[in-house]
Enzyme design. Structure first.
Site, short mmCIF file in Angstrom:
data_model
loop_
_atom_site.label_atom_id
_atom_site.label_comp_id
_atom_site.label_asym_id
_atom_site.label_seq_id
_atom_site.Cartn_x
_atom_site.Cartn_y
_atom_site.Cartn_z
N HIS A 66 0.40 -45.33 -39.05
CA HIS A 66 0.90 -44.80 -40.32
C HIS A 66 2.24 -45.46 -40.62
O HIS A 66 3.31 -44.90 -40.40
CB HIS A 66 1.07 -43.28 -40.22
CG HIS A 66 1.28 -42.60 -41.54
ND1 HIS A 66 0.31 -42.57 -42.52
CD2 HIS A 66 2.34 -41.92 -42.04
CE1 HIS A 66 0.76 -41.89 -43.56
NE2 HIS A 66 2.00 -41.49 -43.29
N ASP A 72 -4.26 -45.42 -38.24
CA ASP A 72 -3.46 -44.36 -38.85
C ASP A 72 -4.07 -43.00 -38.49
O ASP A 72 -5.17 -42.68 -38.93
CB ASP A 72 -3.44 -44.54 -40.38
CG ASP A 72 -2.43 -43.63 -41.07
OD1 ASP A 72 -2.08 -42.58 -40.50
OD2 ASP A 72 -2.01 -43.98 -42.19
N SER A 89 2.13 -43.06 -48.32
CA SER A 89 1.75 -41.73 -47.86
C SER A 89 1.76 -40.73 -49.03
O SER A 89 0.98 -40.86 -49.95
CB SER A 89 2.66 -41.29 -46.71
OG SER A 89 2.12 -40.19 -46.02
#
Length: 216
Positions: free
Chosen positions: A193, A161, A111
């Site tokens: 995610h 995601d 991320s």
């Protein structure tokens, strides 16, 4: 560097690797420990270190490389650029501590950590930092501008995601290819995610390919 988490020291210094993990916003070095431990079991001659970003998250928990409060496509690049010196300093510090050079260093980000790792490939002389970047659920802060200098890029992304849509990884792959690079993109059906066993396996395959290229 006491805030970082050493998950494995190599059995020998011969041909040692350095695998640095970078967490997402609102997270911590400990949150990537399960991933690091899984990779350590596959890479016995690697330093595996989960790095904690230097600033407390303004989301109320964890840590961050840059604030996401009020972040936009327009201001994200500046925020990443401001955070980049500290990111690079942490890489250099661990290379100095372990004696492992950039040619045997892999940056693995999730991320926000993936954003930082990918953007490091856009710096002049990027190969002075690492030979490989593995970006999980990441993106570029802005469209890729230059072909990474001797840095391999691997993108891994869940197709479900909703935090960082998979199209951002697809765009990153397209941008890098248009610049003459040869990135890889692995997409995982049903994954949001996060990280699952398929992601760990894909990372392991990618790291194995590194050693095959080097003839190790």
């Amino acid at each position: 560097m006491q805030t970082d988490l050493i998950l494995q020291r190599p059995r020998t210094s011969d041909n040692a690797e350095l695998l640095l993990l970078f967490h997402g916003v609102g997270s911590s070095a400990e949150d990537l420990a399960p991933l690091g431990q899984a990779l350590a079991a596959q890479r016995l001659n690697a330093w595996v270190i989960s790095v904690r970003s230097p600033d407390r998250s303004d989301l109320g928990r964890g840590w961050q490389w840059f604030s996401v409060q009020g972040v936009t496509e327009a201001n994200r690049p500046e925020r990443v650029a401001s955070a980049m010196p500290a990111f690079l300093e942490r890489i250099r510090a661990w290379q100095s501590e372990t004696g492992v050079g950039p040619q045997s260093t892999t940056l693995l980000g999730f991320s926000q950590g993936a954003i930082m790792a990918l953007e490091s490939t856009q710096l002049c002389g990027a190969s002075r930092h690492a030979a490989r970047v593995i970006a999980i659920a990441g993106r570029f802060a802005q469209p890729a501008r230059i072909k990474p200098e001797d840095v391999a890029a691997h993108l891994l992304h869940g197709e479900q995601d909703h935090v960082m849509p998979v199209r951002l990884a697809m765009e990153a792959e397209h941008e890098l290819r248009s610049l003459g690079a040869a990135p890889t993109l692995d997409r995982f059906a049903g994954l949001g995610h996060g990280i699952d066993a398929r992601v760990v396996q894909a990372i392991g395959r990618g790291l194995q390919d590194v050693n095959e290229e080097k003839g190790l």
